[in-house]
Design a protein around this motif. Sequence first.
Motif, short mmCIF file in Angstrom:
data_model
loop_
_atom_site.label_atom_id
_atom_site.label_comp_id
_atom_site.label_asym_id
_atom_site.label_seq_id
_atom_site.Cartn_x
_atom_site.Cartn_y
_atom_site.Cartn_z
N SER A 1 0.85 -1.19 0.00
CA SER A 1 0.00 0.00 0.00
C SER A 1 0.88 1.24 0.00
N LYS A 2 0.37 2.25 -0.64
CA LYS A 2 1.11 3.52 -0.64
C LYS A 2 0.11 4.67 -0.67
N ARG A 3 0.23 5.57 0.27
CA ARG A 3 -0.72 6.67 0.34
C ARG A 3 -0.01 8.00 0.08
N THR B 1 3.69 4.37 -9.54
CA THR B 1 3.91 4.34 -8.10
C THR B 1 4.42 2.97 -7.67
N VAL C 1 7.94 2.03 -5.89
CA VAL C 1 8.07 1.28 -4.64
C VAL C 1 9.09 0.16 -4.82
N TYR D 1 10.03 5.25 -3.43
CA TYR D 1 9.07 5.40 -2.34
C TYR D 1 9.20 4.21 -1.40
N ARG D 2 8.93 4.44 -0.14
CA ARG D 2 8.84 3.33 0.78
C ARG D 2 7.35 3.06 0.98
N PRO D 3 6.93 1.79 0.92
CA PRO D 3 5.50 1.51 1.04
C PRO D 3 5.00 1.79 2.45
N ASP D 4 3.71 2.14 2.55
CA ASP D 4 3.12 2.35 3.87
C ASP D 4 2.72 1.02 4.49
N ASP E 1 7.81 12.57 -0.67
CA ASP E 1 7.59 11.30 -0.03
C ASP E 1 7.88 11.37 1.46
N ARG F 1 5.39 9.82 4.62
CA ARG F 1 5.88 8.55 5.10
C ARG F 1 6.05 8.51 6.62
N GLY G 1 3.47 5.22 8.79
CA GLY G 1 2.34 4.47 8.28
C GLY G 1 1.07 4.60 9.10
#
Lengths: 541, 317, 331, 327
Positions: free
Chosen positions: A17-19, A51, A55, A60-63, D7, D11, D14
């Motif tokens: 997931s990524k927000r 996106t 990741v 990006y780092r995933p949520d 980002d 971040r 989470g």
Amino acid sequence: MIHSTGVEPVLEARGISKRFPGVLALDGVSLALRPGEVHALVGENGAGKSTLIKVFTGVYRPDGGELRYRGAPAAFGTPMEAQRAGIQTIYQEVNLVPMMSVARNLLLGREPRGRFGVIDAAAMYGEAERVLAGYGVETDVRRPLRTLGVGAQQMVALARAVSVEARVVIMDEPTSSLEPREVETLFGVIGRLRDSGIAVMYVSHRLDELYRVCDRVTVLRDGRLAHTGPLAELERLRLISLMLGRDLSDVRSRGLTRFSRDRHRTPGAPSTEDTPTEDTPTEDTPTGDTPAKEEGAVVEARGLTRRHVLDGVDVSVRPGEVVGLGGLLGAGRTETAKAIVGALPLDDGQVLVAGLPLRAGSTAAAIRAGVSLLPEDRKAEGIIPTLSVRENIALAALPSLGRAGVVSEARIDRVVEIFMRRLRIKAASPHQLVSELSGGNQQKVLLARWLAVRPKVLLLDEPTRGIDVGAKAEVQALIDELAQEGLGVLLISSDLEELVEGADRILVLREGAVVGELSGDEVTEERIMATIAEQAEPSDG
Amino acid sequence: MNREQASRVLQQHGAVMVLGMLVIVGSLAFDSFATPANAASVVVSSSFLAIIAIGMTFVIISGGIDLSVGSLFVLGGVLAAYGSQYGPLVALALPLAVCGVVGLLQGLVIARTGMAPFIVTLAGLLGVRGLMLAISDEGATTYLVEDRAFAALGQGEVLGLSYPVYITAVLAVVAMVLLQRTGFGQNVYAIGGNEQAAALMGVPVARTKVSVYVMSGLLAGLAGALNAARLSSGVTILGIGLELDAIAAVVIGGTLLTGGAGGITGSVAGVLLLGVIQSLINQVGSLTSAFQQVVSGVFLALVVVAQRLLSKAQRLT
Amino acid sequence: EAPQSAPAATGTAGQQVVQTPTGTAGPTCTLEQFGGTKFDLKTATVGFSQSEKEANPFRIAETKSIKDEAARLGITNLKVTNAQSQFSKQITDVQQLIAQGVQLLVIAPLNSDGWEPVLQQAAAKKIPIITVDRKINARPCSDYLTFIGSDFYEQGKRAADRMIEALSGKGKVAILLGAPGNNVTTERTNGFKDRVKEQAPGITISFEQTGEFAREKGQQVTEQLIQSNPDINGIYAENDEMALGAVTALKGAGKEPGDIKIVSVDGTRSAVQGIADGWLHAVIESNPRFGPLAFETAGKFLDGEAIPDKVIISDRDYDTTNAKDSLGEAY
Amino acid sequence: MAELAHDRGGRPDGRAAALKPQVYAWVQDYGVYAAVLALLLFNVLFTPHFLDAANFRTQLVQVTPIVIVSLGMALVIGTQGIDLSVGSVMALAAALTVLYLGYGWLPALVVAVVGGAVVGAAGGALVAYVGVQPIVATLALLVGVRGLANVLVPQLVEFRNPDLIALGSSSVAGIPVIVLIAAALTVIVLFVVRRTTFGRQVVAIGGNRSASELSGLPVKRVLLTVYVISGLLAALAGVLATARLQASDPTSLGLFIELSAITAVVVGGTPLTGGRIRVLSTVMGALLMQLLAATLIKHNLPQSWTQMVQAVIILAAVYATRKRGTR
Ligand SMILES: Nc1ncnc2c1ncn2[C@@H]1O[C@H](COP(=O)(O)OP(=O)(O)OP(=O)(O)O)[C@@H](O)[C@H]1O
Ligand SMILES: Nc1ncnc2c1ncn2[C@@H]1O[C@H](COP(=O)(O)OP(=O)(O)OP(=O)(O)O)[C@@H](O)[C@H]1O
Ligand SMILES: [Mg+2]
Ligand SMILES: [Mg+2]
């Protein structure tokens, strides 16, 4: 295209997931990439493809969720770590350094070393020339990268990514600015990669290509996984319906609106009505009366010449007519369009709008006279990244959206609303920063900017680059509709199919000169290719 | 292509050409201008600014800016003079260590927080000068260089030119190789040209950024230390506005403030240009101080316009 | 001939007067001791290095005095440079003057330390250096010839005396400091503080902030000061400009002349006028007219006479008793 | 870079992700207001006589020139430019004012402001038409124009013109006239930025110059105008400062004000990379710097401490208000 399902995935996403503020770009997406497969990743604009790739590559780092690489959990902190581990990526927007030379871009980070560990410049240039020749790019590798066309830049990015030891190669819309010939080169490269057991992830909106090179497909919709499976088994319409989230029967019955098939009308057919233009240009079209050579042309360019770039190009567009510009990379199509709107200094030549000459070198004058250009390079010449969707759309039309230099917010809102709806621009709100939109939606924002000024002639340089199937069809339908309303269109596209279906008449350019004109029944992909090829040999002599 | 390469050289060396023209005009106009003694005074006094400009070139090419160099220059001098009572090694190590650490801190803040270099180093300009005032009793104490060996570093001469000139020359060559012929140099160009792309191409952006600010800090400290050796004292009133001189020199030298392009030769030529302009004004010798400023301003404007037109000539091919 | 008589000869008001008679105090220097050769001052090339822009009364008067005296003596080849307050530039300026072949150097140094490179070059060519208004920290009669100027520490002490007298030895005083790091600032501060500590323990110095020798800064700092310390009784400004800025601030705050006693240093015309108007209590003069004394000293030196290693001029005081009459002599 | 850096904001561990970005966004947008409030609170508690009305007048009056200069600077920075010449323009305005004071204060003011506009036009022309980088173009002016001011008026000149003195010292309803002028200018600039075509064009050019050119914006004319406005405002600030000082001091008037103004603009959250202008926050930024300076003076810190504390506060303020993704 048989693949062994037993093979361990080399790169795997599990429930990622990524927000972003206001959007859930990825929502529990899982995907497994196996060695020796070409894996298509498809979806509408803004579905989350780029996106997901970012990741994978540590941008990006995933949520939430987990990444696995070669059987172990992995978290790449930076793109560099991913690269070191063997994941190479060609991003959607060309991500190279425009001011550095071609060679230095190509070899950044692994330049050949000479004595004392110092970079060996001669070896570097030789190496770069050799590598690029393999991709059909023949150029002075000492030139700054920015002097190359977007397509050539894309080839450099490709060569850069592929010439490194890699286990995974990810390509985000690599063909969007390539010529058929270059696309073939690319497919050759992909084939070699697959054969040597490298996993390739391939993102594209061009379905034909997917069916040609991909083994499996993953479909994303609104950030969620919609489907994963072998591609060959998936019917084309079914794929489209998965992407768009519509019923298969719905897609089947209504089809995808594209260019209406009745384009190739007799040139000069009277248009139904003239596009009403509010402000009639007066000051910028001086009365120096030069009779139009061609009857009824809204815009007519004569003998556009610029050393090494354009060589006496003549173009004219009539109201309601769609004129296509064909040619290979670097043929000078972009330059022709830029020259017409006065964004490229010329050595010679003239542009007439409704028979009156335009002031040379003034884009503002061209726009006021009703000639607008949708530029090719969205990032560098299109969007204003610091402004919202709304401001970006209103930008060019501002003078007409207010009184005495004071803007009318109500009128802007109205225009923005109309175009966001008409082009189905997907944004959290009109006040979202345009730089946060997906590539395809940025393109629509730019189209909206130009439609908002109500031009008489629109020059479209690669208007559907990076746009998804649905949106592409919409844009094409829109072009069609606008032409019917009397707008003159100059269409530049590397997608031959689009050119053939969309244009009434096609001018083929080569090395900055018009080498052929096709109209009526002659407008076919074969004829265009033939014209380019025919001319190639004598003009080389 | 040849024409293109030629004009590329033209742009990169626009400052060198303007410098050449100015020297010729100066020699024709004034008898005492092109004398060895006068040339030596220009070259020697320019060497300290040149050392700073070398560091500034790296910073600007990387897309940043360093306003703290003037303060680091004076701090370096004060520390060197203070340290010289413990021997020449301390005299050199102390300023380098402190200025290097200041550069490191600035670099870390810039790289880690994404704050504008202009503001971070503006804070550096203030803070470092405050530090300098704090260790010199609000500027009232001037430490003297008693150590002969250290003083000789600033005063010793070979062929009529003092050691700092040679040190500068060596540093310039090293910097040129570093910039053009090493991976680090390529990274500096890359992050200045397009930071996002550089990151995606695997350039260690943060590390490279930190490095350039450390270098800039070290070089400013070194220049200050050498100057203290030359003056035999840690003068506390130096370096005000020096950062603007350094930036002007670098930009006149053809380096783009937006980053991604430029080089050392240009910066050194830019420094010499500023020195020659001053020297020419001194040659006239009768201008009032206010008029001298007007003339410097006009000169500076003419030089940048000339340099700009030369580089524009390149575009048109 | 004693130097005291020189001023009378020119007849201009406000000329410098030497404090210590020559023969009596301190070591002296002759051409022979210095090791130079005799030359004719009239035909010689003379260099004058000014430290700051001629944009305040002191510097204007100083440069003008040097130029006027050179012209009066018929010295045609006077080269003047201006360091625009940048010390590095002043070093280069003097080096370039040497490169241009000057035979005598008059320097108004921006700073007392850091003259090593210049002194070396000048010594190699045996060029005599006379420094005016500020000292150079080096050996007279070998590194340089002599120093002509005021004693800034002494000026601070005298300002303290005037303040003590104005406040009858009791009260709170604020100091408007000059530019930080400047010798003048340091000495005028130390002289003032030392004297107050010694003579008037009843006076506390409760505030000291820099006004950077500028009027606007003096005004701004004083505005803050009288807001937060309304009980302040006296202000010592280290130059006249800051004192006049303070006066503007006091006027703006609705104070009356004399409510707060102001003492400053310099003796510009506006400040002396300020005394006459009742806003300033006293001004300690710092006389910038170095021309006659500098060239007279050089002349004597070249004639083989012994000259003192420092020529301290005696500065006057301005106060209500003499302000109106002395306006013409202030610069 | 925008994407990359963005980002970091998106971040935060989470979990509290939904709420935290809003807090961040709030701090970014209103951090400078919070900082001003915090400083006010500190002073109310620890600085004697801070709550006097006269004290507030003093602070507002002192900050006026910086506010006016910062307004112009904000416009210039919005175009991705910078104007180092503002301090020298103030000096030139001071010189012109006293030279023409014989004709009355209004003609003198007009001449001074026109002079500032001419300097701005020179800088703007170098930037827009010759393509010189803003920092060097205006650096040349910084040096030359101060010299010019000193050529015109070599030393401080006091004047007795009662009208001009009144301009600097009189109040309407307890509010100093010059503060009212600064407030009016703020409103005008705010209107220009938010409501006019010109204002939109300024930020568009700062955001992407080639896109603006292709969109038919009069890029060069807008750039020129922005520098003219900056010069004009700086000159006005110079006249007001002169009126307040009751003397024309071209030597030291406005020295280093460019750095204060740039700091005010950036602390207010306008990025130096252009494309965005925050007018009210710029004014707040100027107030923050003024209050800080006043606090340090009132507490009688030595210069060394003053400078170090200022450095820390500037960093902290910009850190809090930084927009991720701006250099
Ligand atoms: N940096 C960002 N900040 C905020 N939102 C973002 C950001 N990047 C992407 N998004 C949003 O995330 C969603 C997915 O975007 P993404 O770029 O992955 O789409 P895509 O599938 O690659 O589309 P396209 O085919 O148009 O390239 C979109 O709604 C987009 O607006
Ligand atoms: N493959 C290539 N090899 C070398 N140079 C190239 C190549 N492609 C483009 N260029 C250079 O880029 C310049 C710009 O080309 P231009 O963008 O006008 O071409 P185009 O016809 O618009 O093609 P496209 O828009 O598809 O890139 C050309 O002048 C050419 O010198
Ligand atoms: Mg994408
Ligand atoms: Mg093109």
